[in-house]
Design a protein around this motif. Sequence first.
Motif: not given
Length: 445
Positions: A51-57, A71-76
Amino acid sequence: MTAVAVAPVTAVPVARGYRFEMVKLLAQWRIRLLVLACWLAPAVFVAAVSQQSDLPTDTLFGRWMNITGWAGPLVMLGFAGTYALPLLTSVVAGDVFAAEDRLGTWRYLLVAVRSYRRIFVSKALASLTVILVLVVGMAVSATVGGVVAVGGRPLVALDGQLLAPADAAGLVALAWICVLAPTLALAGVGLLGSVALGRSPMGLLLPAVVALAMGVAQLLPLPVAVRLALPSYAFIAWTGLFTTPAQAGPLLIGVAVSLVWAVAATALAYVLFMRRDFTNLSHDGVGRRALTVAAAPLAGLLVVTMGILALVTPSTGSGIDQNKVQQSVATAFAHLYRLQTQQLHRPDVTEAQLASTAACTKGDGLVEAEGPGNDWRCVVTWRLPGVTATGQAIYQLDVASDGQYVADGDGPKEVNGYFQVRTPTGDQPNPLWQFDGHIELLSKG
């Protein structure tokens, strides 16, 4: 004199020993806390970040977290392979035998079970079960958090292809299944450290220390054979699933190497445990001989694996060369150009019509164009149907040692600059502005 019949002494069945060890593990507050955290924390984290505008790019698939829930479970998963899973194996497998040394309860356990072998099997199975519960909890929690917060929309793969939700879900599940292999390898190392080092705190820390050392090694520009010979490579090889066709070679090798390590480390732990003298209460497994027996075979396994992979793998050196980079960038650009065309409601084109190519150099052409580095520069050229002039776009690349890279658009602004594109699901950054890619280290350039 009347002979007295003596009833035969029988060992407790493995099933009963397994249930007993499970009860002991789950009775520990830290294990309960870990189970609770693994089943709840990933969902909260993924939902909040999405929900944030500043993502972990700077994290693989991080730039897509507010666009698709897959994308979330892959980042995790990337975070788990580097930090969480090594720590979990340390807490569970690294302490399952050492706890008996600290509490001085070996004599009671031996009297109750009456079998060294069944004690070892019960403890190993119980620790494996808890680790599986923790890993499954992280995967399910992160997936639910992402899908609920953002939705199960299509996912952009590492070659620019747009994966349908069903395909993305299957690949996410397969990626989490694949990292079970290196997790089992660290669990085997944890069992070995717990047996060999006894009540020493190093037994508890051994999986985390080994994982940290291997993780640092993966960041170095090592030859491909050395990189693949480390079981930690399977923690990052799952990225090959998100290309078309899937880069399955490195992943299969990484999984196989991890399983061999898991079997070897567990077997060594079993041998040391069976040879231990439990009649001496002051002996808890610590000693040079135990360390030698534990470390030497694994070091030998690493050397043998490196030798075999050096002979059978087609790539030499880093596995990153100019042809591979050019092919990967051109392919990803073509797929993302079609995505941009669709988002801007322009006439559709095919990859064949675009005929995109890339010309890449390293260090402004002053050094040989191979190996990792943040000094790669690519000029992509393409054509549009009915247009005589060719288009060109410039990208600056940061290529990592494991073949992952980030391409940053450097003009023209109308093509790969930063601007928002209005889509049915909301405004999104220009897909050609920045994108992640993957180079298969084992492919021929």
